[in-house]
Structures are given as C-alpha cells and as structure tokens.
Write a protein that holds these residues in place. Structure first.
Motif, PDB file in Angstrom:
ATOM      1  N   UNK A   1     -14.142 -15.142 -13.561  1.00  0.00           N
ATOM      2  CA  UNK A   1     -13.082 -14.742 -12.638  1.00  0.00           C
ATOM      3  C   UNK A   1     -11.687 -15.073 -13.178  1.00  0.00           C
ATOM      4  N   UNK A   2     -11.425 -16.295 -13.650  1.00  0.00           N
ATOM      5  CA  UNK A   2     -10.094 -16.570 -14.220  1.00  0.00           C
ATOM      6  C   UNK A   2      -9.759 -15.661 -15.402  1.00  0.00           C
ATOM      7  N   UNK A   3     -10.767 -15.409 -16.234  1.00  0.00           N
ATOM      8  CA  UNK A   3     -10.529 -14.557 -17.409  1.00  0.00           C
ATOM      9  C   UNK A   3     -10.203 -13.124 -16.978  1.00  0.00           C
ATOM     10  N   UNK A   4     -10.945 -12.626 -16.004  1.00  0.00           N
ATOM     11  CA  UNK A   4     -10.680 -11.259 -15.531  1.00  0.00           C
ATOM     12  C   UNK A   4      -9.276 -11.136 -14.940  1.00  0.00           C
ATOM     13  N   UNK A   5      -8.884 -12.144 -14.175  1.00  0.00           N
ATOM     14  CA  UNK A   5      -7.532 -12.126 -13.604  1.00  0.00           C
ATOM     15  C   UNK A   5      -6.474 -12.202 -14.700  1.00  0.00           C
ATOM     16  N   UNK A   6      -6.690 -13.095 -15.659  1.00  0.00           N
ATOM     17  CA  UNK A   6      -5.745 -13.251 -16.766  1.00  0.00           C
ATOM     18  C   UNK A   6      -5.596 -11.950 -17.553  1.00  0.00           C
ATOM     19  N   UNK A   7      -6.706 -11.235 -17.733  1.00  0.00           N
ATOM     20  CA  UNK A   7      -6.672  -9.997 -18.511  1.00  0.00           C
ATOM     21  C   UNK A   7      -5.781  -8.944 -17.864  1.00  0.00           C
ATOM     22  N   UNK A   8      -5.569  -9.077 -16.552  1.00  0.00           N
ATOM     23  CA  UNK A   8      -4.726  -8.132 -15.815  1.00  0.00           C
ATOM     24  C   UNK A   8      -3.377  -8.745 -15.439  1.00  0.00           C
ATOM     25  N   UNK A   9      -3.117  -9.954 -15.961  1.00  0.00           N
ATOM     26  CA  UNK A   9      -1.873 -10.672 -15.646  1.00  0.00           C
ATOM     27  C   UNK A   9      -1.692 -10.885 -14.151  1.00  0.00           C
ATOM     28  N   UNK A  10      -2.804 -11.208 -13.482  1.00  0.00           N
ATOM     29  CA  UNK A  10      -2.792 -11.515 -12.052  1.00  0.00           C
ATOM     30  C   UNK A  10      -2.854 -13.031 -11.883  1.00  0.00           C
ATOM     31  N   UNK A  11      -2.119 -13.532 -10.921  1.00  0.00           N
ATOM     32  CA  UNK A  11      -2.108 -14.971 -10.642  1.00  0.00           C
ATOM     33  C   UNK A  11      -3.513 -15.481 -10.334  1.00  0.00           C
ATOM     34  N   UNK A  12      -3.826 -16.687 -10.790  1.00  0.00           N
ATOM     35  CA  UNK A  12      -5.120 -17.300 -10.525  1.00  0.00           C
ATOM     36  C   UNK A  12      -5.105 -18.029  -9.188  1.00  0.00           C
ATOM     37  N   UNK A  13      -6.291 -18.214  -8.576  1.00  0.00           N
ATOM     38  CA  UNK A  13      -6.333 -18.997  -7.335  1.00  0.00           C
ATOM     39  C   UNK A  13      -5.910 -20.442  -7.582  1.00  0.00           C
ATOM     40  N   UNK A  14      -5.541 -21.140  -6.512  1.00  0.00           N
ATOM     41  CA  UNK A  14      -5.125 -22.539  -6.631  1.00  0.00           C
ATOM     42  C   UNK A  14      -6.310 -23.435  -6.960  1.00  0.00           C
ATOM     43  N   UNK A  15      -7.420 -23.214  -6.240  1.00  0.00           N
ATOM     44  CA  UNK A  15      -8.575 -24.114  -6.358  1.00  0.00           C
ATOM     45  C   UNK A  15      -9.870 -23.350  -6.136  1.00  0.00           C
ATOM     46  N   UNK A  16     -10.877 -23.703  -6.934  1.00  0.00           N
ATOM     47  CA  UNK A  16     -12.241 -23.221  -6.705  1.00  0.00           C
ATOM     48  C   UNK A  16     -13.078 -24.444  -6.335  1.00  0.00           C
ATOM     49  N   UNK A  17     -13.596 -24.441  -5.098  1.00  0.00           N
ATOM     50  CA  UNK A  17     -14.408 -25.548  -4.601  1.00  0.00           C
ATOM     51  C   UNK A  17     -15.877 -25.206  -4.769  1.00  0.00           C
ATOM     52  N   UNK A  18     -16.606 -26.075  -5.441  1.00  0.00           N
ATOM     53  CA  UNK A  18     -18.036 -25.849  -5.659  1.00  0.00           C
ATOM     54  C   UNK A  18     -18.830 -26.876  -4.863  1.00  0.00           C
ATOM     55  N   UNK A  19     -19.645 -26.399  -3.937  1.00  0.00           N
ATOM     56  CA  UNK A  19     -20.454 -27.336  -3.150  1.00  0.00           C
ATOM     57  C   UNK A  19     -21.901 -27.340  -3.634  1.00  0.00           C
TER      58      UNK A  19
END
Length: 512
Positions: free
Chosen positions: A277-295
């Motif tokens: 997900x971060x890579x896909x967003x970066x590839x489009x120059x879209x801002x990344x989310x603040x936090x990914x919480x994994x439970x």
C-alpha cells in the motif's frame, strides 16, 4: 476549521459470515472514531466489502447465484451485523461500485503510462482462499506439496500472462520511510518481522492481473485481464473518497489535506498494507496514511485458532443478542492489548461486565444519586474552601486521568486508556467507603462537598466511557441532568452548581 480524522477497517471478504474478529476490528475503528469526535475532530469512518476474485466466483456458483446477486446478499448480512452492533460508519466501500471501477482503471492507466506496470508471465504458487501468490520459500512444504503458512490450505501451481507492478523499484524508499516515520506502523516490532520475512530477501514484482477468471475489473488495454485483489482492494480507501473523479472534495478534505488517516488491519493482512500500500501510493505521489494499526488474532478460550471444523467459532450475533452490543464492544476494545493475540472466554467476559460495568461504573452512579435524593432537593455546589485533602486528591486524580486517557488513546493504546478510567471509577467507589456519606445526613455541609466531588468524578468517567458506551452514557448524563458530554467541562468543578441529578434505571443489570 476542525482537524480531520479518517479511519478505516479493511474491506471484508464476503465469502462467508462475519466472525468475532471482524467485530473486533470494526469496534476498534468505531471507538477511535468516537473518541476523536469527542475531541472535536471532523471524523469519517469507512468499512466495506471486497467483492472480486476466484473465491467469490466459486461461492456464487455453489450457491446457484450470479456473482453480483451473491455479493449483494452477503453485503446485507454485513450491514445487518453492524446495525445490530450499533456501529455507524460514513462510507461502505464496495469494489463492485461503478465509481470504484473507474478509479481503479484510472490508476492502472496512470501506472502503465509511468512504466511502473508491465506485462509478463507469472509462474508460481497461488492460494485461492487467501487470494495470494507465494514463493516456495514463503510456503510450507509437506510431502512434496505446498501449503499456505497461515490458512494451511493447499496451494495450486499457476502459469499465466499477467501485468506486474515494479515493487522492487521502491524497496530502499520503503525502508527509509519506515525508519524516518516511527509512528507509521503500530506496534513497532512488526517492522522487524516484515524486514526479516520479506524485505531482506528482496521485494519481488507483484502480479496485479489475472486471466484465469473474469470476476473483477477488466482493464481497458486488454479486457481478458482483470485487476487482481491488492491493487483493486487497497485503493478502496481513496476510491470511496472519489479520488481522481470529478466530485473529489472528500478526497481533498480527508486525505490530501487531512490531518490524521488511520487504517486498522488484522495481522494476517498487515504486510499488504505496510508494504504494497505505501509503495502504491508513493508510485502515484499520493500522501501516505498517518498510521497503520495491526491487531492480533482472537482465539478460543483454550488459545486454539477458531474454525468451523473444530466447532469453536464465537458467533458475534449470539454475543450481541445475549449481552447487548455495548458490553460486547466494551470487552473487545478494552480487554485485548492492541497488537497481541487474545483468547475469548465467555466466563471472563461476564466477570469483566460485572466488575467494570455493573458493580463499578453503574453502581457508582446509582448509589451516588440515591444518596443525593435522600437528603437534597437543591444542587450540591462546589466549595473550594471546604475541601479536604481527600477531595483535592480526587480532583487531581480526575485531571490526571483525563491527561493519561487522552495520551493513551492518541497512541492507540486503548487497553491502557481504559485501565485509567476503571481505576478512577474504582477510586470514586473507594472514596465513598472512606467518607461514609450515609452517616453525614446531619452534616449537610460536609455531605454537599462529598456528593459534588462524586458527581464531578462520575461526569468525567461518563465522558470517557462515551467513546464505547454511547447509549448507556446518554442515560447516565440524563440522570446527572447535565446537557452534554463535553471533555472540555472535565475540570470545571462548578458544572453541578445549578443542576439536580435525577433517579433513573440501573444502567447495567448484574449477570448471574
């Protein structure tokens, strides 16, 4: 302008009924959304359904239905559960929506034009149940056959034409991003696991289309290809906000210019959200989310993974219908440490309900109002010059609890936040035992100080509990005869100077 807070659950796969793990994830998102609303944020919450892929196609066929009919039926089950659980949301994202399809095709076209997507041939192992490609090193081998490391389903060998995403281009960038943004992934130890299991071996380019089935979004350039799950599913978080479409004000407000963006995911899909997900967003120059919480995972009372074959699955509908939605949400959100696996035990649930809600919070409210009604028919006022060290300690405790509660909730340590709340409620009950208000009927001046102190403490506890117990706290506020739940009023010790609390129903009947 209010700060914005956008929080999402994963979009759930509608090939079966939702289970307690889904309720846990969605409850967490809902509680954090409520907390931020109480802190005066402009909040949006998203949940939904991931409706494409081979498994859905197979399930629809088994049911004698067309795929769209099947997912429509399943989605209604999902929505019914959230209604039963009294969980509201702002967006229900569906990958079969026309707008979502348009967004995905726009993204595919853009990445193809950039040269980040290319056509090739995929050969390797595939899990139908997990909708996931695996290498032989990632799979479990037994007697010459390969199995999924988590679901343990047998993998099939696949060879077909596919479009690929150049994940390998972004590995160094991703490692650097993780290092420089320490709050991006929670809990932090996940980063080391992801590095050891995936990045140290080198990221492989990701197959993002399939031609062996057709239930999916067909690309414009080559319609025999359908977009494969992760490019399709992950972008739901911004397609629901109308990214790349004409009516994109929600995307601009809550994502592009938003203050906080949080994804909550189960640990079994963490790598897709933390790597792809971060890579896909970066590839489009879209801002990344603040936090990914994994439970973590919820297992049965003996610590065994739940499965239909073992007959140990906890049905969320049974729990809600038996105990009510708010006690269930309270237990799930406060009794499990974020990021860790947990066992669900119904007897422990009853114990927590009686201890925290019935004997503590509920009893504190009812006994304090009863003592007030026995002696007073006018407000009990805050009188600073008549406070003893006992009251000063209580007021100090209230302010410290507020500070710690906000700190832990902002850090997503919800279990720690509610330990603080429970401790305050317990302290207030202990204060009653120390001051013995029922013996002070002839000393109204002292009784007034004690009851005013208790009401202020109860109001604070009610405000904190409101993030989970929205309906019960409304009843509590009605009994306290205060107009609103407002964190800013905690510490304004004079809020009961002009109000007369009212006797009401018991909030939490004890479970026997």
């Amino acid at each position: 302008m209010k700060k914005t807070f956008f929080i999402t659950t994963p979009i759930y796969y509608p090939s079966g009924n939702l289970h307690i793990g889904h309720l846990y994830t969605t409850t967490l998102a809902w509680v954090f959304a409520n907390y931020k609303k109480n802190r005066k944020y402009d909040v949006k919450m998203l949940t939904g359904a991931d409706e494409h892929g081979l498994k859905i196609q197979q399930k629809a066929k088994e049911s004698g239905m067309l795929p769209q009919q099947y997912v429509d039926m399943q989605v209604e089950k999902f929505k019914s559960l959230w209604k039963l659980a009294e969980i509201d949301y702002d967006y229900f994202s569906r990958t079969t929506n026309k707008e979502h399809k348009e967004v995905i095709l726009n993204i595919f076209d853009s990445l193809l034009e950039k040269g980040i997507i290319y056509k090739g041939t995929y050969k390797g192992l595939y899990s139908v149940s997990a909708e996931e490609f695996l290498t032989t090193t990632q799979a479990k081998e037994k007697n010459g056959k390969y199995y999924h490391p988590i679901s343990e389903d047998e993998l099939i060998e696949v060879e077909e034409e596919s479009y690929f995403f150049k994940m390998s281009l972004f590995q160094d960038w991703l490692l650097s991003y993780w290092k420089n943004n320490e709050n991006f992934i929670f809990p932090k130890q996940i980063i080391k696991e992801l590095e050891n299991n995936f990045l140290d071996k080198g990221l492989e380019d990701l197959s993002i289309t399939r031609i062996s089935f057709d239930l999916g979004i067909k690309i414009r350039q080559n319609p025999k290809h359908v977009v494969y799950v992760w490019l399709d599913a992950l972008f739901n978080y911004i397609s629901a906000l109308n990214y790349s479409l004409e009516n994109d004000q929600d995307y601009k407000k809550y994502w592009e210019n938003g203050q906080e963006i949080v994804h909550i995911v189960g640990k079994e899909i963490t790598r897709f959200h933390c790597i792809y997900w971060p890579i896909m967003l970066k590839s489009l120059d879209i801002k990344l989310p603040s936090t990914i919480l994994s439970h973590g995972l919820i297992r049965d009372s003996k610590g065994i993974k739940m499965s239909k074959s073992l007959n140990n699955v906890v049905d969320p509908i049974y729990l809600i219908e038996t105990y009510g939605p708010e006690p269930v949400k309270y237990y799930l959100s406060t009794q499990i440490i974020m990021g860790q696996d947990a066992n669900f035990d119904e007897e422990h649930f009853k114990l927590v309900y009686n201890s925290h809600l019935s004997n503590n919070f509920g009893n504190l409210l009812s006994r304090t109002i009863a003592m007030f009604n026995q002696t007073f028919d006018q407000p009990v006022k805050y009188k600073e010059n008549e406070l003893t060290d006992l009251e000063r300690d209580i007021f100090k405790n209230i302010l410290e609890t507020k500070e710690n509660y906000n700190k832990f909730m902002d850090e997503f340590k919800i279990d720690k936040a509610y330990k603080e709340v429970f401790h305050l409620s317990k302290t207030l009950n202990g204060y009653i035992d120390l001051t013995l208000p029922w013996t002070l009927k002839e000393n109204k001046e002292r009784l007034e100080v004690v009851l005013n102190t208790l009401f202020n403490g109860i109001y604070a506890v009610t405000c904190f509990m409101n993030s989970i117990l929205k309906n019960k706290t409304k009843l509590a506020i009605k009994q306290l005869n205060i107009e609103e739940i407002n964190f800013d009023l905690i510490g304004n010790w004079k809020i009961f100077d002009t109000t007369i609390p009212l006797k009401g129903k018991i909030l939490f009947e004890r479970i026997k």
